[in-house]
Write an enzyme that holds these catalytic residues in place. Structure first.
Site, PDB file in Angstrom:
ATOM      1  N   MET A  66      -4.099   5.235   3.985  1.00  0.00           N
ATOM      2  CA  MET A  66      -5.121   4.578   3.156  1.00  0.00           C
ATOM      3  C   MET A  66      -5.300   3.098   3.483  1.00  0.00           C
ATOM      4  SD  MET A  66      -6.719   6.615   1.020  1.00  0.00           S
ATOM      5  CE  MET A  66      -7.190   5.739  -0.470  1.00  0.00           C
ATOM      6  N   TYR A  67      -4.821   2.639   4.644  1.00  0.00           N
ATOM      7  CA  TYR A  67      -5.082   1.234   4.995  1.00  0.00           C
ATOM      8  C   TYR A  67      -6.599   1.040   5.026  1.00  0.00           C
ATOM      9  CZ  TYR A  67      -0.290   1.515   6.843  1.00  0.00           C
ATOM     10  OH  TYR A  67       1.049   1.731   7.004  1.00  0.00           O
ATOM     11  N   GLU A 125       0.857  -1.187   0.000  1.00  0.00           N
ATOM     12  CA  GLU A 125       0.000   0.000   0.000  1.00  0.00           C
ATOM     13  C   GLU A 125       0.896   1.241   0.000  1.00  0.00           C
ATOM     14  OE1 GLU A 125      -3.297   1.019  -0.255  1.00  0.00           O
ATOM     15  OE2 GLU A 125      -2.298   2.959  -0.093  1.00  0.00           O
ATOM     16  N   HIS A 131     -44.420  -2.985  11.100  1.00  0.00           N
ATOM     17  CA  HIS A 131     -45.074  -1.679  11.000  1.00  0.00           C
ATOM     18  C   HIS A 131     -44.733  -0.840  12.237  1.00  0.00           C
ATOM     19  CE1 HIS A 131     -48.247   1.298  10.432  1.00  0.00           C
ATOM     20  NE2 HIS A 131     -48.553   1.112  11.712  1.00  0.00           N
ATOM     21  N   GLY A 157      -8.288   1.266   2.238  1.00  0.00           N
ATOM     22  CA  GLY A 157      -8.683   1.779   0.922  1.00  0.00           C
ATOM     23  C   GLY A 157      -9.524   3.041   0.939  1.00  0.00           C
ATOM     24  N   THR A 158     -10.057   3.351  -0.235  1.00  0.00           N
ATOM     25  CA  THR A 158     -10.829   4.582  -0.450  1.00  0.00           C
ATOM     26  C   THR A 158     -12.070   4.634   0.434  1.00  0.00           C
ATOM     27  OG1 THR A 158     -10.087   4.660  -2.747  1.00  0.00           O
ATOM     28  CG2 THR A 158     -12.093   5.888  -2.226  1.00  0.00           C
TER      29      THR A 158
HETATM   30  C1  LIG Z   1     -16.530  10.597  -1.911  1.00  0.00           C
HETATM   31  C2  LIG Z   1     -16.824   9.176  -2.289  1.00  0.00           C
HETATM   32  C3  LIG Z   1     -17.957   8.564  -1.791  1.00  0.00           C
HETATM   33  C4  LIG Z   1     -18.236   7.238  -2.116  1.00  0.00           C
HETATM   34  N1  LIG Z   1     -19.352   6.660  -1.613  1.00  0.00           N
HETATM   35  C5  LIG Z   1     -19.604   5.354  -1.867  1.00  0.00           C
HETATM   36  C6  LIG Z   1     -20.719   4.704  -1.253  1.00  0.00           C
HETATM   37  O1  LIG Z   1     -21.493   5.303  -0.503  1.00  0.00           O
HETATM   38  N2  LIG Z   1     -20.903   3.391  -1.508  1.00  0.00           N
HETATM   39  C7  LIG Z   1     -20.060   2.680  -2.343  1.00  0.00           C
HETATM   40  O2  LIG Z   1     -20.266   1.483  -2.518  1.00  0.00           O
HETATM   41  N3  LIG Z   1     -19.012   3.281  -2.961  1.00  0.00           N
HETATM   42  C8  LIG Z   1     -18.753   4.592  -2.725  1.00  0.00           C
HETATM   43  N4  LIG Z   1     -17.662   5.188  -3.293  1.00  0.00           N
HETATM   44  C9  LIG Z   1     -16.802   4.387  -4.200  1.00  0.00           C
HETATM   45  C10 LIG Z   1     -15.914   3.429  -3.408  1.00  0.00           C
HETATM   46  O3  LIG Z   1     -15.245   4.129  -2.386  1.00  0.00           O
HETATM   47  C11 LIG Z   1     -14.902   2.774  -4.337  1.00  0.00           C
HETATM   48  O4  LIG Z   1     -15.598   2.186  -5.424  1.00  0.00           O
HETATM   49  C12 LIG Z   1     -14.112   1.662  -3.620  1.00  0.00           C
HETATM   50  O5  LIG Z   1     -13.561   2.126  -2.421  1.00  0.00           O
HETATM   51  C13 LIG Z   1     -13.014   1.145  -4.542  1.00  0.00           C
HETATM   52  O6  LIG Z   1     -12.312   0.150  -3.885  1.00  0.00           O
HETATM   53  P1  LIG Z   1     -11.123  -0.635  -4.585  1.00  0.00           P
HETATM   54  O7  LIG Z   1     -11.097  -1.968  -3.944  1.00  0.00           O
HETATM   55  O8  LIG Z   1     -11.240  -0.567  -6.034  1.00  0.00           O
HETATM   56  O9  LIG Z   1      -9.788   0.151  -4.218  1.00  0.00           O
HETATM   57  P2  LIG Z   1      -9.460   1.345  -3.198  1.00  0.00           P
HETATM   58  O10 LIG Z   1     -10.250   1.212  -1.950  1.00  0.00           O
HETATM   59  O11 LIG Z   1      -9.558   2.608  -3.947  1.00  0.00           O
HETATM   60  O12 LIG Z   1      -7.968   1.016  -2.822  1.00  0.00           O
HETATM   61  C14 LIG Z   1      -6.903   1.153  -3.692  1.00  0.00           C
HETATM   62  C15 LIG Z   1      -5.635   1.330  -2.878  1.00  0.00           C
HETATM   63  O13 LIG Z   1      -4.502   1.144  -3.695  1.00  0.00           O
HETATM   64  C16 LIG Z   1      -3.483   2.044  -3.306  1.00  0.00           C
HETATM   65  N5  LIG Z   1      -2.573   2.187  -4.452  1.00  0.00           N
HETATM   66  C17 LIG Z   1      -2.825   2.790  -5.639  1.00  0.00           C
HETATM   67  N6  LIG Z   1      -1.769   2.652  -6.465  1.00  0.00           N
HETATM   68  C18 LIG Z   1      -0.826   1.953  -5.786  1.00  0.00           C
HETATM   69  C19 LIG Z   1       0.467   1.488  -6.116  1.00  0.00           C
HETATM   70  N7  LIG Z   1       1.001   1.679  -7.322  1.00  0.00           N
HETATM   71  N8  LIG Z   1       1.172   0.815  -5.158  1.00  0.00           N
HETATM   72  C20 LIG Z   1       0.632   0.598  -3.950  1.00  0.00           C
HETATM   73  N9  LIG Z   1      -0.606   0.993  -3.590  1.00  0.00           N
HETATM   74  C21 LIG Z   1      -1.321   1.652  -4.500  1.00  0.00           C
HETATM   75  C22 LIG Z   1      -4.263   3.297  -2.943  1.00  0.00           C
HETATM   76  O14 LIG Z   1      -3.521   4.143  -2.089  1.00  0.00           O
HETATM   77  C23 LIG Z   1      -5.503   2.715  -2.273  1.00  0.00           C
HETATM   78  O15 LIG Z   1      -5.373   2.595  -0.885  1.00  0.00           O
HETATM   79  C24 LIG Z   1     -17.360   6.521  -2.976  1.00  0.00           C
HETATM   80  C25 LIG Z   1     -16.205   7.131  -3.464  1.00  0.00           C
HETATM   81  C26 LIG Z   1     -15.935   8.441  -3.123  1.00  0.00           C
HETATM   82  C27 LIG Z   1     -14.678   9.075  -3.651  1.00  0.00           C
END
Ligand SMILES: Cc1cc2nc3c(=O)[nH]c(=O)nc-3n(C[C@H](O)[C@H](O)[C@H](O)COP(=O)(O)OP(=O)(O)OC[C@H]3O[C@@H](n4cnc5c(N)ncnc54)[C@H](O)[C@@H]3O)c2cc1C
Length: 451
Positions: free
Chosen positions: A40-41, A35, A438, A43-44
């Protein structure tokens, strides 16, 4: 440069990757997870996506009910609550994998150096990981449109940056009228910001039926959100201020903050995919087949980086597809995935599964439309949330449910019942004749489907 050997390497701490890493370790595989960002542990979703935005949306609802309290204080408190929540979940996510004997987490940037070979650059050193199986789970990042001043003007934020802003923005301009832009419009209007949403296209929420889009817009406008559809953004200036051309006029919109919410692009730019023979799509996503296999043997992609729907639950489902290939189980792939529901967490939440009325008609179905005003649901009156309506699209020939759109309180829970019913092939009468507790919002299905 030293090379470490693992059975499996997960690049990125996203939902699919962390889930699969845990499962693989449980099966006795030696797993590395890389990571690039210590913040970002998990993820997003945990850190800058779903969870923080929904925490702030929850706080904004309280702020909206207590309009006379000082806005800046309520806002700052909400940011603090969000920070402590994400901090707690980040640690939990890290510990859950770190405690597993077979998993090693590396804080570093990963990029391919060859087939099955990945270079990892940490703060201390650069080394290589060789793994038999590699899983790309690097997510997506905000797309920043080519607008003068947007990159370097102070006060311009992406969603992650805005959610970390301690100073309450009295005036907020949002560039982008998609689902994330609208969630932020609803949220910040709840905190008391004066919100303006700019969208280049003339049609508001073009994927939704017109009646649905119009009702969502009306509800947001009633909260004070202003929309400028068809706005051409000329530039972003110091202030910040956004210069636009709108309905033949030039306008300068002063703001305390500008949010850029114009979509998210897969994180592949830094991965050096060519080195491993991993091809990309024209949109920059990793090219995958229905089993999420990339063009390189032994390398898969999951989640946003694979170019599909951008939801946390899709990344999770991707890990099921890949997991079944590793450990056996049902034959499952993305082509078999159907009826994916989604929710937009507006003050009146909107949730949908299946086809819109327009799509169903275009596909040649004879449709029966059911519609119920939210105000007709007793629980909505209890919640003092009578805005919106519920709508169902039914196949008139077979009585099957083609699609359901719920613009009402708690729709994000109700929609999961509908998905299950559609998946089970139930006629609409099953939802109509069901016994519901209900007073609840789900009992609205008794009346909605009484067509
Ligand atoms: C504001 C916002 C609100 C959202 N609300 C919702 C919601 O309500 N419900 C929902 O289902 N989805 C929601 N989403 C979408 C959801 O967050 C994402 O679809 C989901 O988190 C994506 O997960 P993932 O597994 O693809 O990767 P991510 O969780 O994005 O993880 C990818 C990780 O890889 C790391 N990384 C990237 N490149 C490298 C590299 N080269 N080397 C090492 N590490 C790297 C990053 O730092 C990150 O930690 C929202 C998104 C945003 C931005």
């Amino acid at each position: 440069m030293r090379t470490l050997n693992y059975d499996a390497l997960v690049i990125g701490f996203g939902k699919g990757g962390k889930t699969l890493a845990g499962k693989m370790a449980g099966q006795g595989m030696k797993v590395a997870l890389v990571e690039k960002d210590k913040g970002m542990y998990g993820g997003t979703c945990i850190n800058v996506g779903c969870i923080p935005s929904k925490s702030l949306i929850h706080s904004a609802a309280a702020a909206y009910r207590h309009k006379n309290s000082p806005k800046a204080d309520m806002y700052r408190k909400a940011i603090e609550v969000k920070r402590s929540l994400t901090g707690m979940l980040r640690k939990k996510n890290y510990d859950k994998l770190d405690m597993l004997e077979n998993v090693t987490i590396y804080d570093g940037m990963a990029r391919f150096a060859g087939a099955k070979l990945v270079e990892v650059e940490t703060a201390e050193e650069t080394f290589c990981i060789n793994a038999d199986k590699i899983f790309i789970n690097t997510g997506a990042a905000p797309r920043i449109p080519a607008i003068e001043g947007i990159q370097d003007t102070e006060g311009v934020y992406t969603s992650a940056g805005l959610m970390d802003l301690d100073i309450f923005p009295e005036k907020l301009v949002i560039i982008g009228g998609g689902y994330i832009g609208l969630e932020f419009a609803s949220m910040y209007s709840g905190f008391g910001s004066q919100v303006t949403v700019l969208q280049d296209g003339d049609t508001f929420l073009p994927k939704e039926d017109e009646d649905v889009a119009a009702e969502i817009k009306k509800i947001l406008e009633e909260r004070g959100v202003e929309f400028r559809l068809g706005a051409k953004i000329k530039k972003v200036e110091k202030g910040p201020a956004v210069l636009i051309e709108w309905q033949g006029e030039e306008l300068c919109l002063d703001a305390d903050a500008v949010l850029v919410a114009t979509g998210r692009v897969p994180n592949t730019a830094e991965l050096n995919c060519e080195a491993a023979g991993v091809e990309l799509t024209p949109r920059g996503a990793v090219k995958v087949d229905e089993y999420l296999r990339t063009t390189a043997e032994g390398i898969w992609a999951m989640g946003d980086v694979a170019g599909g729907l951008q939801h946390t639950y899709i990344s999770l489902d991707d890990s099921r597809i890949v997991g079944a290939q590793l450990f056996g189980g049902r034959d499952y792939n993305t082509a078999m995935r159907s009826n994916v529901p989604y929710s937009v967490f507006l003050a009146t939440p909107y949730s949908r599964v299946g086809m819109s009325e327009r799509d169903a008609k275009a596909a040649g179905y004879q449709v029966k439309i059911a519609k119920l005003p939210t105000a007709a649901v007793p629980k909505a009156q209890v919640l003092k949330a009578p805005q919106g309506f519920l709508k169902a699209v039914i196949d008139a020939d077979t009585n099957k449910i083609l699609g359901v759109m719920l613009l009402c309180e708690e729709s994000y829970e109700m929609i999961n019942i509908v998905k299950l019913a559609i998946d089970m092939g139930a006629d609409y009468t099953v939802l109509r004749d069901q016994i519901y507790t209900h007073p609840t919002m789900s009992e609205a299905f008794n009346d909605l489907f009484a067509v």
